[in-house]
Design an enzyme around this catalytic site. Structure first.
Site, short mmCIF file in Angstrom:
data_model
loop_
_atom_site.label_atom_id
_atom_site.label_comp_id
_atom_site.label_asym_id
_atom_site.label_seq_id
_atom_site.Cartn_x
_atom_site.Cartn_y
_atom_site.Cartn_z
N ASP A 39 11.75 17.36 96.95
CA ASP A 39 12.47 17.17 98.21
C ASP A 39 13.61 18.19 98.32
O ASP A 39 14.56 18.16 97.53
CB ASP A 39 13.03 15.74 98.26
CG ASP A 39 13.47 15.33 99.66
OD1 ASP A 39 13.89 16.21 100.43
OD2 ASP A 39 13.38 14.14 99.97
N ASP A 40 13.49 19.12 99.28
CA ASP A 40 14.51 20.14 99.54
C ASP A 40 14.58 21.23 98.45
O ASP A 40 15.59 21.93 98.35
CB ASP A 40 15.91 19.53 99.71
CG ASP A 40 16.04 18.69 100.97
OD1 ASP A 40 15.07 18.60 101.73
OD2 ASP A 40 17.13 18.10 101.18
N CYS A 79 12.06 16.25 106.38
CA CYS A 79 11.29 15.36 105.50
C CYS A 79 10.12 14.62 106.16
O CYS A 79 8.96 14.78 105.76
CB CYS A 79 12.23 14.32 104.89
SG CYS A 79 13.58 15.01 103.92
N ARG A 83 5.98 15.24 105.46
CA ARG A 83 5.19 14.30 104.65
C ARG A 83 3.99 13.76 105.43
O ARG A 83 2.90 13.58 104.87
CB ARG A 83 6.09 13.15 104.18
CG ARG A 83 7.10 13.61 103.17
CD ARG A 83 8.34 12.73 103.05
NE ARG A 83 9.36 13.51 102.38
CZ ARG A 83 9.47 13.61 101.06
NH1 ARG A 83 8.65 12.94 100.27
NH2 ARG A 83 10.40 14.36 100.52
N LYS A 137 9.68 8.94 96.90
CA LYS A 137 10.18 8.79 98.27
C LYS A 137 9.02 8.73 99.26
O LYS A 137 8.17 9.62 99.27
CB LYS A 137 11.11 9.96 98.59
CG LYS A 137 11.56 10.03 100.04
CD LYS A 137 12.51 11.20 100.24
CE LYS A 137 12.70 11.52 101.70
NZ LYS A 137 13.63 12.63 101.93
N HIS A 139 9.37 7.68 103.13
CA HIS A 139 9.97 8.24 104.34
C HIS A 139 9.00 8.35 105.52
O HIS A 139 9.13 9.23 106.36
CB HIS A 139 10.62 9.59 104.06
CG HIS A 139 11.86 9.80 104.89
ND1 HIS A 139 12.67 10.90 104.78
CD2 HIS A 139 12.43 9.02 105.86
CE1 HIS A 139 13.69 10.81 105.61
NE2 HIS A 139 13.56 9.67 106.29
N SER A 162 15.26 8.56 102.57
CA SER A 162 16.04 9.50 101.76
C SER A 162 17.12 8.80 100.95
O SER A 162 17.68 7.77 101.36
CB SER A 162 16.67 10.58 102.65
OG SER A 162 15.69 11.40 103.22
N HIS A 235 16.99 16.49 96.91
CA HIS A 235 17.74 15.99 98.06
C HIS A 235 19.02 15.34 97.55
O HIS A 235 19.02 14.68 96.51
CB HIS A 235 16.88 14.97 98.81
CG HIS A 235 17.38 14.59 100.16
ND1 HIS A 235 18.52 13.83 100.35
CD2 HIS A 235 16.88 14.83 101.41
CE1 HIS A 235 18.70 13.62 101.65
NE2 HIS A 235 17.72 14.23 102.31
N ASP A 287 8.82 19.77 100.20
CA ASP A 287 8.63 19.29 101.57
C ASP A 287 9.26 20.19 102.62
O ASP A 287 8.90 20.14 103.80
CB ASP A 287 9.17 17.86 101.73
CG ASP A 287 10.68 17.76 101.59
OD1 ASP A 287 11.30 18.67 101.01
OD2 ASP A 287 11.24 16.75 102.05
N ASN A 288 10.20 21.04 102.24
CA ASN A 288 10.83 22.01 103.14
C ASN A 288 11.79 22.85 102.33
O ASN A 288 11.87 22.69 101.10
CB ASN A 288 11.56 21.33 104.32
CG ASN A 288 12.46 20.18 103.93
OD1 ASN A 288 12.22 19.02 104.28
ND2 ASN A 288 13.51 20.45 103.18
N LYS A 308 16.41 24.64 105.32
CA LYS A 308 15.95 23.37 105.87
C LYS A 308 16.47 23.19 107.30
O LYS A 308 17.58 23.60 107.62
CB LYS A 308 16.46 22.22 104.99
CG LYS A 308 16.18 20.82 105.53
CD LYS A 308 16.75 19.78 104.59
CE LYS A 308 16.53 18.36 105.15
NZ LYS A 308 16.98 17.32 104.20
#
Length: 466
Positions: A39-40, A79, A83, A137, A139, A162, A235, A287-288, A308
């Site tokens: 994540d991130d 996010c 996903r 996660k 989300h 998150s 994240h 994810d980004n 992001k």
């Protein structure tokens, strides 16, 4: 001529046999699939991607043994829609999980989620007898009807949104994350449909995710399985376990990445110990891009521009590694790929079929993975909500909008004059070549016009609030 024709038939027959040989192991099972989704994580945050002070020996080795893709993209720059795209093989605009009105991710007070009519990778693989789980996660909706156990997963262990949501402090987001404490964020840890811990103890969460993943692998070693390991980090808020806290030269952010590297090594080692590594496809990606407004608590996009919440390269191009010992041909792939392509690729290698009642946006990458054939993907649509921010075809990317390259505030502005970049020659997007290549502008614009005919931006915009 007849001899040549005969040899061609024989070669084709051998190729078909070889293809099915890699689909199924000597035990007769279709291959297992593991997706490790961080994540991130920024494009430049791994050692193999050139980071000078973060050590990632396990991921680096994974990349050397497998395929590292240098032009790999997510379908959205935040996010939730990212996903949704990964799990469905469809652009978020088709499922209504991205919008340009208000927030573009689900919150604890959101009433929506991934629509039940969408088909996830887990639902597809269940038809083939796979055991399925998501750890980490989610989300994609925290209400019961949207939880993983209603989206094709047999089990779920993780947080529903998150790790910085449901704050309990009056501190600003930046202040709370500068020196984060567990009690600042009332995020729940769930097992299946039940909350088992609140607030989640995030110092140990990466370690616990890893242990749950190892147990799932060991339990299901004799039957096909799909493990979606969606880490909460990096994240913010950033938390590391005692074994990693204070160990990285990159500070807390580096501690977190190095613990994720440890986790990845544990997963791969478990596969080897259970002697199923040669029948398991493992994908590692993000994810980004990095959340750079958080300064030292955020990662790096390396040479890429943006972050992001932007659809510049730094917001949507992510690290990507495919690992499958004895099956995947080790290489560095500079062709275009996307998380959208995981759905059809997994469909192919598992011997399942795609539903014919919907439009998919992915391509089967299996022949690139197995035989180093050229990727079938030549285009990327860089959405920001329901707007096409930019579009790429081949080496060229055409921009229609601009926004803050740090991502926040997110407000878009239409360009008075479009911009064109050669992304292979100029990945940092520094040199506008619009006037030099009018034919490329026309080619990309025609592609975008055709694409727009296939989407309905008014459908299923799931941004209701409770």
């Amino acid at each position: 001529m007849k001899k040549y024709f005969k040899l061609t038939l024989i070669s084709t027959f051998i190729a078909v046999l070889s293809f099915f040989d890699y689909l199924y192991s000597k035990q007769g099972n279709p291959p297992n699939v593991i997706i490790i989704f961080t994540d991130d994580l920024g494009y430049g945050d791994l050692g193999i991607q050139g980071h000078p002070s973060i050590k990632t020996p396990n991921i680096d080795q994974m990349a050397r043994e497998g395929q590292r893709w240098t032009n790999f993209y997510v379908a959205a720059n935040v996010c939730t829609p990212s996903r949704a795209a990964l799990l469905t093989g469809r652009l978020p605009i088709r499922s209504g999980t991205d919008t340009n009105e208000g927030a573009r991710v689900f919150f604890p007070n959101s009433a929506g989620g991934l629509p039940p009519e969408e088909i996830t990778i887990a639902e597809m693989l269940k038809k083939k007898g796979y055991k399925t789980t998501v750890i980490g996660k989610w989300h994609l909706g925290h209400l019961p009807e949207f939880l993983p156990t209603n989206q094709g997963f047999d089990s779920y262990f993780g947080i529903p949104y998150s790790n910085d949501m449901d704050p309990t402090t009056d501190l600003t987001h930046a202040e709370a994350n500068k020196n984060p404490k567990i009690e600042y964020f009332n995020v729940p840890l769930m097992r299946d449909e039940k909350i088992i811990e609140r607030p989640a103890q995030q110092h140990t969460i990466t370690r616990r995710y890893t242990g749950e993943a190892q147990k799932f692998i060991t339990k299901n070693r004799d039957e096909p399985f799909f493990l979606y390991l969606a880490h909460s980090m990096p994240h913010v808020p950033l938390f590391a376990s005692d074994d990693f806290s204070g160990t990285s030269k990159r500070g807390l952010y580096g501690d977190v990445i190095e613990e994720l590297d440890w986790s990845t090594g544990e997963i791969l080692n478990t596969l080897k110990e259970e002697e199923i590594d040669d029948n398991t496809l493992v994908v590692f990606t993000s994810d980004n891009g990095p959340w750079t407004v958080l300064n030292i608590n955020a990662g790096s996009a390396g040479p890429l521009y943006g972050a992001k919440a932007t659809s510049y390269e730094g917001g949507m191009r992510v690290p990507a590694i495919f690992w499958w010992p004895g099956k995947i041909a080790p290489n560095v792939i500079m062709d275009i790929g996307s998380t959208l392509d995981l759905f059809p690729t997994i469909s192919k290698i598992s011997g399942t079929s795609l539903s014919q009642d919907r439009k998919y946006d992915g391509y089967d990458l299996s022949m690139t993975l197995i035989d180093n054939k050229k990727s079938s993907r030549e285009e990327i649509f860089y959405y920001h909500g329901t707007d096409i921010f930019a579009a790429r075809k081949g080496d060229y990317k055409l921009y229609y909008y601009e926004n803050n390259p740090k991502g926040y505030p997110e407000k878009l502005r239409k360009l008075d004059e479009w911009k064109l970049f050669n992304i292979q020659m100029d990945p940092s997007e520094r040199f506008n070549i619009l006037e030099e290549y009018p034919e490329k502008v026309k080619e990309i614009q025609n592609l975008v016009d055709q694409h727009k005919e296939s989407v309905d931006p008014g459908k299923n915009q799931m941004v209701k609030k409770i």
